[in-house]
Design a protein around this motif. Structure first.
Motif, PDB file in Angstrom:
ATOM      1  N   GLU A   1       0.826  -1.208   0.000  1.00  0.00           N
ATOM      2  CA  GLU A   1       0.000   0.000   0.000  1.00  0.00           C
ATOM      3  C   GLU A   1       0.857   1.253   0.000  1.00  0.00           C
ATOM      4  N   VAL A   2       0.240   2.334  -0.453  1.00  0.00           N
ATOM      5  CA  VAL A   2       0.845   3.667  -0.380  1.00  0.00           C
ATOM      6  C   VAL A   2      -0.134   4.573   0.344  1.00  0.00           C
ATOM      7  N   VAL A   3       0.367   5.351   1.297  1.00  0.00           N
ATOM      8  CA  VAL A   3      -0.462   6.277   2.053  1.00  0.00           C
ATOM      9  C   VAL A   3      -0.156   7.691   1.583  1.00  0.00           C
ATOM     10  N   TYR A   4      -1.204   8.415   1.211  1.00  0.00           N
ATOM     11  CA  TYR A   4      -1.080   9.807   0.773  1.00  0.00           C
ATOM     12  C   TYR A   4      -1.808  10.701   1.766  1.00  0.00           C
ATOM     13  N   GLN A   5      -1.339  11.930   1.915  1.00  0.00           N
ATOM     14  CA  GLN A   5      -1.986  12.893   2.801  1.00  0.00           C
ATOM     15  C   GLN A   5      -2.195  14.214   2.061  1.00  0.00           C
ATOM     16  N   SER A   6      -3.371  14.789   2.238  1.00  0.00           N
ATOM     17  CA  SER A   6      -3.623  16.110   1.660  1.00  0.00           C
ATOM     18  C   SER A   6      -3.009  17.203   2.519  1.00  0.00           C
ATOM     19  N   VAL A   7      -2.923  16.951   3.832  1.00  0.00           N
ATOM     20  CA  VAL A   7      -2.245  17.846   4.768  1.00  0.00           C
ATOM     21  C   VAL A   7      -1.136  17.025   5.420  1.00  0.00           C
ATOM     22  N   ALA A   8       0.100  17.348   5.142  1.00  0.00           N
ATOM     23  CA  ALA A   8       1.220  16.525   5.592  1.00  0.00           C
ATOM     24  C   ALA A   8       1.190  16.319   7.103  1.00  0.00           C
ATOM     25  N   GLY A   9       1.295  15.064   7.523  1.00  0.00           N
ATOM     26  CA  GLY A   9       1.341  14.730   8.929  1.00  0.00           C
ATOM     27  C   GLY A   9       0.000  14.583   9.605  1.00  0.00           C
ATOM     28  N   GLN A  10      -1.097  14.805   8.869  1.00  0.00           N
ATOM     29  CA  GLN A  10      -2.430  14.760   9.469  1.00  0.00           C
ATOM     30  C   GLN A  10      -3.246  13.591   8.925  1.00  0.00           C
TER      31      GLN A  10
END
Length: 313
Positions: A190-199
């Motif tokens: 899997e790959v995890v993406y964030q729209s707000v880094a670290g949140q």
């Protein structure tokens, strides 16, 4: 350059609005913040659950389709919903609660780097409770004091949303280059993406899977909606998305928010929705979700619409 502020809501299919209402209010302890209809097909309920006011980022929404069949699982789908809870102790509370209430669930494990408890609703919709472990959440999320769940264990809002696709590289490009998501972690699976880094409140987990495309039914996820501030920002995204070769719906006024829709290359349907005006546009905070609320353009058809709907409460 605008950035995505997190999830707005996520929308699913249900076969039975009454049972759906029972599960999400009496089992999960969410507030029903809007009882309305599908604006494109007002013969079906559209129910929203969330925090005190149905704040953007806390909303689960369901379209009732009484004749819908069962979901046939497959790829190119939104395959799981993450819901944030305050602590590891909250996961223990929920595991015990699910055992008492006979909700299908697993053991406390790890998912997307967090303590997690997987479970399903009565129609097989796959969800996972995630330990937020003191991380920041949007300041406007507000607890509903009348929830059946103690405040220290309540569901806070949306966490990681899982997308399962044939071509993960295409989705990677869309998330990073078009929408501005950042890659938070990558593993073999899997790959995890964030729209707000670290949140956590804007995370998307992508898994690659070959095979047949999912056939939607009860308990399937129709689309994911992500947050934008206002109509000006929507106009920006409409232009940029079209420039990248995707076809958009154009801006659609949903009364409670304004929206823009497009499908990425694997067929996942994204909605971009504005923060406001919100569900208090036609109801007080105290009365949210009690009566049948209709947008102004459907109000003159109220008698016809109500006659075709089965009571929920």
């Amino acid at each position: 350059m605008y950035t995505i502020a997190g999830h707005h809501h996520i929308s699913m299919l249900t076969k039975d609005a009454k049972e759906n209402n029972q599960f999400y209010t009496k089992v999960l302890g969410l507030r029903r913040v809007k009882k309305t209809v599908n604006q494109d097909d007002p013969g079906m309920y559209h129910l929203f659950y969330g925090d005190l006011t149905g704040s953007a980022g806390t909303e689960l929404s369901f379209f009732e389709m009484p004749r819908v069949g069962s979901t046939i699982r497959g790829t190119n789908s939104i395959s799981q919903i993450g819901l944030l809870v305050p602590s590891y102790e909250s996961l223990v509370f929920w595991k015990n609660r699910f055992e008492v209430l006979e909700v299908q669930h697993g053991e406390i494990t790890q998912y997307a780097g967090k303590d997690a408890l997987h479970f399903q609703d009565n129609e097989g919709l796959r969800m996972v409770l995630l330990n937020n472990d003191g991380l920041e959440t949007p300041e406007y999320w507000s607890a509903w004091k009348d929830s059946v769940v103690p405040v220290e264990h309540r569901i806070l809002g949306l966490g990681a949303i899982e997308l399962t696709v044939r071509y993960a590289d295409r989705l990677d490009k869309t998330l990073k280059e078009l929408l501005g998501y950042v890659e938070a972690s990558r593993s073999e699976h899997e790959v995890v993406y964030q729209s707000v880094a670290g949140q956590s409140f804007g995370e998307i987990v992508v898994k690659q899977q070959e095979g047949p495309i999912e056939k939607p039914g009860k308990g399937s996820i129709h689309h994911i909606a992500i947050r934008v501030k206002d109509e000006e920002e929507l106009r920006y995204w409409d232009r940029v998305i079209n420039e990248q070769g995707f076809r958009t719906s154009g801006i659609v006024d949903r009364f409670y928010f304004q929206s823009l829709y497009f499908r990425e290359s694997n067929g996942i349907l994204f909605e971009m929705a504005t923060d406001g005006p919100g569900f208090t546009a036609d109801a007080s905070v105290e009365s949210l979700g009690e009566g049948l609320d209709l947008p102004p353009f459907l109000e003159e058809r109220r008698a016809e619409i109500e006659a075709n709907l089965q009571p929920i409460d």
